[in-house]
Design a protein around this motif. Sequence first.
Motif, PDB file in Angstrom:
ATOM      1  N   GLU A 152      26.260 -79.141  -6.067  1.00 41.17           N
ATOM      2  CA  GLU A 152      25.722 -78.899  -7.410  1.00 41.17           C
ATOM      3  C   GLU A 152      24.216 -79.159  -7.460  1.00 41.17           C
ATOM      4  N   LEU A 153      23.768 -80.217  -6.806  1.00 43.26           N
ATOM      5  CA  LEU A 153      22.340 -80.567  -6.863  1.00 43.26           C
ATOM      6  C   LEU A 153      21.492 -79.573  -6.077  1.00 43.26           C
ATOM      7  N   VAL A 154      21.977 -79.164  -4.902  1.00 43.92           N
ATOM      8  CA  VAL A 154      21.218 -78.200  -4.106  1.00 43.92           C
ATOM      9  C   VAL A 154      21.079 -76.879  -4.843  1.00 43.92           C
ATOM     10  N   ALA A 155      22.098 -76.508  -5.610  1.00 42.35           N
ATOM     11  CA  ALA A 155      22.079 -75.230  -6.336  1.00 42.35           C
ATOM     12  C   ALA A 155      21.438 -75.347  -7.718  1.00 42.35           C
ATOM     13  N   TRP A 156      21.013 -76.541  -8.114  1.00 43.83           N
ATOM     14  CA  TRP A 156      20.486 -76.754  -9.469  1.00 43.83           C
ATOM     15  C   TRP A 156      19.241 -75.901  -9.694  1.00 43.83           C
ATOM     16  N   ARG A 157      19.208 -75.205 -10.810  1.00 45.60           N
ATOM     17  CA  ARG A 157      18.108 -74.277 -11.077  1.00 45.60           C
ATOM     18  C   ARG A 157      16.905 -74.971 -11.717  1.00 45.60           C
ATOM     19  N   GLY A 158      17.118 -76.130 -12.270  1.00 44.17           N
ATOM     20  CA  GLY A 158      16.012 -76.863 -12.863  1.00 44.17           C
ATOM     21  C   GLY A 158      15.459 -77.898 -11.902  1.00 44.17           C
ATOM     22  N   GLY A 159      14.905 -78.980 -12.459  1.00 43.40           N
ATOM     23  CA  GLY A 159      14.366 -80.058 -11.650  1.00 43.40           C
ATOM     24  C   GLY A 159      15.297 -81.262 -11.654  1.00 43.40           C
ATOM     25  N   ILE A 160      15.207 -82.071 -10.622  1.00 40.80           N
ATOM     26  CA  ILE A 160      16.072 -83.245 -10.483  1.00 40.80           C
ATOM     27  C   ILE A 160      15.224 -84.440 -10.056  1.00 40.80           C
ATOM     28  N   VAL A 161      15.474 -85.585 -10.682  1.00 37.51           N
ATOM     29  CA  VAL A 161      14.944 -86.864 -10.216  1.00 37.51           C
ATOM     30  C   VAL A 161      16.156 -87.764 -10.020  1.00 37.51           C
ATOM     31  N   VAL A 162      16.368 -88.216  -8.777  1.00 35.72           N
ATOM     32  CA  VAL A 162      17.560 -88.996  -8.476  1.00 35.72           C
ATOM     33  C   VAL A 162      17.167 -90.329  -7.845  1.00 35.72           C
ATOM     34  N   VAL A 163      17.541 -91.398  -8.511  1.00 35.21           N
ATOM     35  CA  VAL A 163      17.402 -92.746  -7.951  1.00 35.21           C
ATOM     36  C   VAL A 163      18.630 -93.006  -7.105  1.00 35.21           C
ATOM     37  N   THR A 164      18.443 -93.331  -5.834  1.00 40.47           N
ATOM     38  CA  THR A 164      19.610 -93.516  -4.980  1.00 40.47           C
ATOM     39  C   THR A 164      19.299 -94.410  -3.782  1.00 40.47           C
ATOM     40  N   HIS A 165      20.324 -95.106  -3.328  1.00 37.62           N
ATOM     41  CA  HIS A 165      20.271 -95.843  -2.067  1.00 37.62           C
ATOM     42  C   HIS A 165      20.992 -95.061  -0.971  1.00 37.62           C
ATOM     43  N   ASP A 166      21.584 -93.914  -1.340  1.00 33.88           N
ATOM     44  CA  ASP A 166      22.413 -93.143  -0.420  1.00 33.88           C
ATOM     45  C   ASP A 166      21.505 -92.355   0.527  1.00 33.88           C
ATOM     46  N   ARG A 167      21.398 -92.839   1.764  1.00 38.65           N
ATOM     47  CA  ARG A 167      20.472 -92.231   2.719  1.00 38.65           C
ATOM     48  C   ARG A 167      20.897 -90.819   3.105  1.00 38.65           C
ATOM     49  N   GLU A 168      22.202 -90.583   3.155  1.00 38.42           N
ATOM     50  CA  GLU A 168      22.699 -89.242   3.479  1.00 38.42           C
ATOM     51  C   GLU A 168      22.375 -88.268   2.353  1.00 38.42           C
ATOM     52  N   LEU A 169      22.500 -88.710   1.110  1.00 37.11           N
ATOM     53  CA  LEU A 169      22.164 -87.842  -0.026  1.00 37.11           C
ATOM     54  C   LEU A 169      20.684 -87.481  -0.001  1.00 37.11           C
ATOM     55  N   LEU A 170      19.830 -88.445   0.327  1.00 42.66           N
ATOM     56  CA  LEU A 170      18.403 -88.153   0.438  1.00 42.66           C
ATOM     57  C   LEU A 170      18.152 -87.106   1.514  1.00 42.66           C
ATOM     58  N   ASP A 171      18.856 -87.231   2.632  1.00 40.40           N
ATOM     59  CA  ASP A 171      18.704 -86.238   3.699  1.00 40.40           C
ATOM     60  C   ASP A 171      19.153 -84.853   3.251  1.00 40.40           C
ATOM     61  N   ASP A 172      20.245 -84.795   2.513  1.00 40.23           N
ATOM     62  CA  ASP A 172      20.841 -83.515   2.134  1.00 40.23           C
ATOM     63  C   ASP A 172      20.145 -82.850   0.949  1.00 40.23           C
ATOM     64  N   VAL A 173      19.531 -83.643   0.076  1.00 38.69           N
ATOM     65  CA  VAL A 173      19.086 -83.117  -1.218  1.00 38.69           C
ATOM     66  C   VAL A 173      17.582 -83.197  -1.434  1.00 38.69           C
ATOM     67  N   ALA A 174      16.958 -84.324  -1.116  1.00 32.45           N
ATOM     68  CA  ALA A 174      15.591 -84.600  -1.572  1.00 32.45           C
ATOM     69  C   ALA A 174      14.564 -83.664  -0.930  1.00 32.45           C
ATOM     70  N   THR A 175      13.722 -83.057  -1.752  1.00 31.35           N
ATOM     71  CA  THR A 175      12.581 -82.281  -1.258  1.00 31.35           C
ATOM     72  C   THR A 175      11.350 -83.168  -1.092  1.00 31.35           C
ATOM     73  N   ALA A 176      11.355 -84.349  -1.704  1.00 33.63           N
ATOM     74  CA  ALA A 176      10.292 -85.343  -1.560  1.00 33.63           C
ATOM     75  C   ALA A 176      10.865 -86.686  -1.989  1.00 33.63           C
ATOM     76  N   ILE A 177      10.220 -87.780  -1.559  1.00 29.44           N
ATOM     77  CA  ILE A 177      10.705 -89.120  -1.884  1.00 29.44           C
ATOM     78  C   ILE A 177       9.558 -89.950  -2.443  1.00 29.44           C
ATOM     79  N   LEU A 178       9.787 -90.544  -3.614  1.00 32.73           N
ATOM     80  CA  LEU A 178       8.827 -91.451  -4.236  1.00 32.73           C
ATOM     81  C   LEU A 178       9.308 -92.876  -4.018  1.00 32.73           C
ATOM     82  N   ASP A 179       8.495 -93.683  -3.339  1.00 34.83           N
ATOM     83  CA  ASP A 179       8.836 -95.073  -3.056  1.00 34.83           C
ATOM     84  C   ASP A 179       8.066 -95.965  -4.022  1.00 34.83           C
TER      85      ASP A 179
END
Length: 549
Positions: free
Chosen positions: A195-222
């Motif tokens: 669902e997130l990869v196909a999302w047509r709008g923008g997404i900001v996701v706070v997560t500790h899930d390293r696999e999700l960051l690999d699969d989804v994130a186009t950039a990471i704000l630390d």
Amino acid sequence: MQLTASDLAFAYPGRPVLDGVSLRVSDGTRLGVVGENGSGKSTLLHLLAGDLKPAKGTVRRRGSVALVEQELSVDPGQTVGDLVQDTLAGLRALAAEIEAEAAGFDHESGDLRRLSGLLARAEHLAAWDADRRVDVALTRLDAVRDPDRRLDTLSVGQRYRVRLACRLAERADLLLLDEPTNHLDDSAIEFLTGELVAWRGGIVVVTHDRELLDDVATAILDLDPSMDGKPVLYGQPGYLAYRFAKNQALHRWRQRYRAEQERARVLAERLDTSYEGLSDEWRPAKGSQKHRRATRARIHVKAADRLVQKLEAEAVEVPVPPARLAFPDLPAMSPGWDPGDPLVEVRSPRVVADDGGVRVDLPGTRIAVPPSGRLLVVGPNGTGKSTLLAALAGQVALDRGTRAVTAGARLGVVTQETALAPDADPGDAARRSGFDAYAVEALALLQRGELDPERVVPVAALGLLSEEDLDRPLAELSAGQRRRFELARALLHAPHLLLLDEPTNHLSVDLVDELTRALVATPAAVVVATHDRRMRSDLADWPVLDLGS
């Protein structure tokens, strides 16, 4: 859709949280937000959503916004059906507006641009398909579908899945998610990722899930402070690229800090030596060369002062680098124990809930944890992972089967949901500071004979919470900070066996990496139940008990 935040700052009374945060989110942007517990990740989402007003800086947003918080507060009597209807109210209103506009449209003088805009918006949101999307999302996320079920009868995780399903079906222009995978199993995470990869709008996701960051994130704000004190935006996609870049930055920071500390030490020694020169050792004898004596003193003082000025001019303010987890040296067993005897074992465990539902049922199964043993418990939600760990810990009674524990074995337990959650009954425990709660726990363990006074693990020495945070009431801590305290409390009495239920929940990615390495290396026995895919991969060589097979 577009969101722009510029130089945001925010502080709670007496406690600054965010400073100098800038970001931009457009359609197709999937920004991952990471940082230590208490760094302001959840606060940032509320600022972006407009729920909080920044002390400094601006937030400009265009389009609709949907926020899914970690912990959903509910109104008395509110049901799953109420939540679904509230979420879809905007889509129903849009469908009704289109129907009314089309019914009354005048082809001679009607505003075709307005009607086209409404139709385009409906096409984007697929408003006619909203009910089916909600039902699919509830099913795929393993959420409660009964519309009459009251939300206050659901667990934190069940409520979260209902809210997440509704928000996914809503299709807002900007989706803000706070730790979305905490309460999801593999199949649900797979659905969410798609669902997130196909999302047509923008997404900001706070997560500790390293696999999700690999699969989804186009950039990471630390949001963790860097050497210059500001958050850092890592523009490359994926967790591994972020991890490499941050490790390099931390290495440079620690090197620079050590160099500055050494330089300051050398200059301070030179300064001390210079002032020591004002002692009687170099002074002419009293009564002789009086004017020369005073002149030499003035010259020496001026030289020392110039050295002070040089020290101040050359000093570079390098903040203290972030603390690392100082995992204690836990014992494998006590003297005199037979290493062949398990620390704890259960046989053929069966646990039935108050409503008659079977929470775990493993006939003919023996689960034994020897000293320094390892066990990874996996399986979909509802298969009994948490119940099994509670049975091993002796926290639930067995309706069938037996449990045996070696006399004197110390068990450290971290449950999936902390008893200090905001919707828990506020009592003395939540009002105590971390230091006080730690002391109360130590006394209770001592009275039960489960604490060796020579093996107490000081909470401040673990690197999990700062002394400032430990002085605050536990109820004021963030979900991640409370999770850190639960981990510290489990380590207090230097346990022989750690039972950890979803230990990565609410923890920062840095701490999860450090904790994983510590669990692999500790002499103590460890049992972990987790849905975290990266942790399961890191512990792939452990014995596995799959409750879903």
